[in-house]
Write an enzyme that holds these catalytic residues in place. Structure first.
Site, PDB file in Angstrom:
ATOM      1  N   TYR A   8       0.846  -1.203   0.000  1.00 36.28           N
ATOM      2  CA  TYR A   8       0.000   0.000   0.000  1.00 36.28           C
ATOM      3  C   TYR A   8       0.879   1.251   0.000  1.00 36.28           C
ATOM      4  CZ  TYR A   8      -4.138  -2.889   1.080  1.00 36.28           C
ATOM      5  OH  TYR A   8      -5.161  -3.821   1.057  1.00 36.28           O
TER       6      TYR A   8
HETATM    7  N1  LIG Z   1      -7.275  -8.007   0.211  1.00 34.70           N
HETATM    8  C1  LIG Z   1      -7.422  -7.234  -0.839  1.00 34.70           C
HETATM    9  O1  LIG Z   1      -7.123  -7.628  -1.981  1.00 34.70           O
HETATM   10  C2  LIG Z   1      -7.964  -5.848  -0.665  1.00 34.70           C
HETATM   11  C3  LIG Z   1      -8.351  -5.104  -1.801  1.00 34.70           C
HETATM   12  C4  LIG Z   1      -8.870  -3.830  -1.591  1.00 34.70           C
HETATM   13  C5  LIG Z   1      -8.960  -3.316  -0.305  1.00 34.70           C
HETATM   14  N2  LIG Z   1      -8.547  -4.050   0.755  1.00 34.70           N
HETATM   15  C6  LIG Z   1      -8.660  -3.514   2.142  1.00 34.70           C
HETATM   16  O2  LIG Z   1      -9.989  -3.082   2.355  1.00 34.70           O
HETATM   17  C7  LIG Z   1      -9.989  -1.723   2.779  1.00 34.70           C
HETATM   18  C8  LIG Z   1     -11.253  -1.064   2.304  1.00 34.70           C
HETATM   19  O3  LIG Z   1     -11.312  -1.141   0.881  1.00 34.70           O
HETATM   20  P1  LIG Z   1     -11.852   0.065   0.059  1.00 34.70           P
HETATM   21  O4  LIG Z   1     -11.109   1.309   0.419  1.00 34.70           O
HETATM   22  O5  LIG Z   1     -11.886  -0.324  -1.368  1.00 34.70           O
HETATM   23  O6  LIG Z   1     -13.338   0.162   0.682  1.00 34.70           O
HETATM   24  P2  LIG Z   1     -14.677   0.856   0.177  1.00 34.70           P
HETATM   25  O7  LIG Z   1     -15.445   1.159   1.399  1.00 34.70           O
HETATM   26  O8  LIG Z   1     -15.347   0.047  -0.852  1.00 34.70           O
HETATM   27  O9  LIG Z   1     -14.207   2.211  -0.522  1.00 34.70           O
HETATM   28  C9  LIG Z   1     -13.682   3.254   0.231  1.00 34.70           C
HETATM   29  C10 LIG Z   1     -13.727   4.538  -0.597  1.00 34.70           C
HETATM   30  O10 LIG Z   1     -15.081   4.909  -0.831  1.00 34.70           O
HETATM   31  C11 LIG Z   1     -15.243   6.311  -0.659  1.00 34.70           C
HETATM   32  N3  LIG Z   1     -16.066   6.491   0.549  1.00 34.70           N
HETATM   33  C12 LIG Z   1     -15.947   5.858   1.746  1.00 34.70           C
HETATM   34  N4  LIG Z   1     -16.885   6.247   2.603  1.00 34.70           N
HETATM   35  C13 LIG Z   1     -17.652   7.161   1.956  1.00 34.70           C
HETATM   36  C14 LIG Z   1     -18.766   7.917   2.319  1.00 34.70           C
HETATM   37  N5  LIG Z   1     -19.307   7.800   3.535  1.00 34.70           N
HETATM   38  N6  LIG Z   1     -19.304   8.751   1.411  1.00 34.70           N
HETATM   39  C15 LIG Z   1     -18.762   8.874   0.180  1.00 34.70           C
HETATM   40  N7  LIG Z   1     -17.673   8.173  -0.247  1.00 34.70           N
HETATM   41  C16 LIG Z   1     -17.124   7.316   0.647  1.00 34.70           C
HETATM   42  C17 LIG Z   1     -13.831   6.878  -0.507  1.00 34.70           C
HETATM   43  O11 LIG Z   1     -13.314   7.109  -1.802  1.00 34.70           O
HETATM   44  P3  LIG Z   1     -13.225   8.593  -2.455  1.00 34.70           P
HETATM   45  O12 LIG Z   1     -11.896   9.122  -2.103  1.00 34.70           O
HETATM   46  O13 LIG Z   1     -13.379   8.326  -3.901  1.00 34.70           O
HETATM   47  O14 LIG Z   1     -14.326   9.430  -1.882  1.00 34.70           O
HETATM   48  C18 LIG Z   1     -13.093   5.709   0.122  1.00 34.70           C
HETATM   49  O15 LIG Z   1     -11.711   5.754  -0.063  1.00 34.70           O
HETATM   50  C19 LIG Z   1      -8.676  -1.156   2.238  1.00 34.70           C
HETATM   51  O16 LIG Z   1      -8.232  -0.015   2.924  1.00 34.70           O
HETATM   52  C20 LIG Z   1      -7.748  -2.325   2.422  1.00 34.70           C
HETATM   53  O17 LIG Z   1      -7.310  -2.367   3.776  1.00 34.70           O
HETATM   54  C21 LIG Z   1      -8.069  -5.300   0.601  1.00 34.70           C
END
Ligand SMILES: NC(=O)c1ccc[n+]([C@@H]2O[C@H](COP(=O)([O-])OP(=O)(O)OC[C@H]3O[C@@H](n4cnc5c(N)ncnc54)[C@H](OP(=O)(O)O)[C@@H]3O)[C@@H](O)[C@H]2O)c1
Length: 347
Positions: free
Chosen positions: A59
């Site tokens: 990351y």
């Molecule tokens: N194992 C794996 O392969 C894998 C893959 C992906 C992620 N992960 C883990 O999972 C975690 C979460 O994944 P993700 O970041 O993709 O989760 P997600 O909840 O699907 O997306 C988060 C993004 O959505 C937007 N967001 C979040 N809350 C919001 C709200 N209340 N209102 C409006 N927009 C909102 C933001 O992006 P904007 O900046 O665009 O607003 C934020 O960065 C990661 O940090 C990581 O630790 C693991």
């Protein structure tokens, strides 16, 4: 429910909050958060009682681990936090030993992570991705040795076939050695494929499920509009790692978002909270990973734990987002048992 509604992660003694803080955004200059905002996000999560922090060696090119390590140390929180990181994605182009799940690479990756995190152990070490070549026995042996050495307390598997996880869990059980305690997979209203093979495997193997991208990278927050220029609305705008074959902007997903908006309006909550409340309420889910690029998003998302969706609301969301994995269904069970509704021991 709130962040202090602690539970064990799978069949283990590791105790985690129902929402885990994903730090993929930490230190990411293009679609993530600055160091200062990352710190505010981290502090807000910890102050609300959260104890489960997820990062990975890759990351922000290692910056996420550095920040997480510094922030935990700054709060003297090492003992109360469950610190999870991952190995497996390549860190050095052209060097196959800087990626994958072989023993040589796992030791290399762990040394690097411990240095960046400024700690001498990881609470939960994730295999980030199935590498399609390393035998499961080698992975199990290597991670088991690391548990015995104390440098890793528990381990789990992410982004792998269900058979791989259950083979590891079964071998570990039969041999009486440490096995995986959790699986981390993409799971949201627009990505329910794990319900077919992974969820039953997790239940059978005693693995807690930790969903990632429960908002589909922000799509389910409802800020993108079908047929409009989604230019600068967020991470999914323009060129990003989630475009092309990984795009969330499909006809099916817009329909799911419409139903989500309807339920959200009905209960007077933002769509993001309802999408998270849906994920948290699903069977087998131990702790849901949330991501945020702003503190206000994190605060918004933490409030999802206050929501209890009613059976009709769940039904609306489940129907529109059905993954169509119908063969092993309640209907088939009824056919098998002559029309009688038989419940299993772990239903
Ligand atoms: N194992 C794996 O392969 C894998 C893959 C992906 C992620 N992960 C883990 O999972 C975690 C979460 O994944 P993700 O970041 O993709 O989760 P997600 O909840 O699907 O997306 C988060 C993004 O959505 C937007 N967001 C979040 N809350 C919001 C709200 N209340 N209102 C409006 N927009 C909102 C933001 O992006 P904007 O900046 O665009 O607003 C934020 O960065 C990661 O940090 C990581 O630790 C693991």
């Amino acid at each position: 429910m709130n962040l202090t509604d602690y539970r064990t992660l799978g069949r283990s003694g590791l105790i985690v909050s129902p929402l885990a803080l994903g730090t993929m955004t930490f230190g990411n200059q293009s679609w993530g958060s600055s160091d200062a905002v990352s710190e505010q996000i981290f502090n807000t999560y910890l102050d609300a009682g959260g104890n489960f922090i997820d990062t990975a060696d890759v990351y922000s090119g290692g910056r996420s681990e550095e920040l997480v390590g510094q922030l935990i140390a700054g709060r003297s929180a090492r003992d109360r936090v469950v610190l999870a990181t991952k190995f497996g994605f390549n860190a050095e182009k052209g060097n196959p030993h800087a990626g994958g799940n072989g023993r040589k690479q796992i030791y290399r990756a762990l040394e690097g992570s411990l240095k960046r995190l400024g700690t001498d152990y990881v609470d939960l070490y994730w295999l980030h991705v199935y590498d399609m070549v390393t035998p499961v026995e080698e992975v199990l042996h290597t991670l088991g040795d690391l548990v015995r050495s104390g440098r890793v307390r528990y381990f789990g598997f992410s982004d792998m076939p269900a058979w791989y996880a259950i083979k590891a869990a079964t071998l570990a059980q039969v041999r009486g050695v440490p096995g995986p305690v959790a699986m981390q997979m993409e799971y949201s209203l627009v990505a329910r494929q794990i319900e077919g093979e992974h969820r039953p495997a997790a239940r059978e193997g005693g693995l807690g499920i930790v969903p990632w991208s429960p908002l589909a990278g922000g799509f389910l927050a409802g800020k993108y509009r079908q047929g409009e220029d989604n230019g600068k609305r967020g991470r999914l705008s323009g060129s990003n790692p989630f475009s092309g074959p990984f795009t969330k902007f499909t006809e099916r997903n817009w329909q799911i978002l419409d139903a989500l908006r309807t339920v959200a309006e009905e209960i007077g909550r933002p769509p993001a909270q309802v999408a998270l409340a849906w994920a948290v309420a699903q069977p087998g889910i131990a702790s849901t990973l949330i991501g945020a690029s702003k503190v206000s998003q994190l605060e918004d998302n933490l409030a999802a734990l206050e929501i209890n969706l009613t059976p009709p609301q769940l039904e609306t969301l489940n129907t529109v987002s059905s993954p169509g994995l119908d063969f092993f269904s309640a209907g088939l069970r009824q056919v098998v048992f002559g029309g009688v509704d038989v419940r299993g021991w772990n239903d």
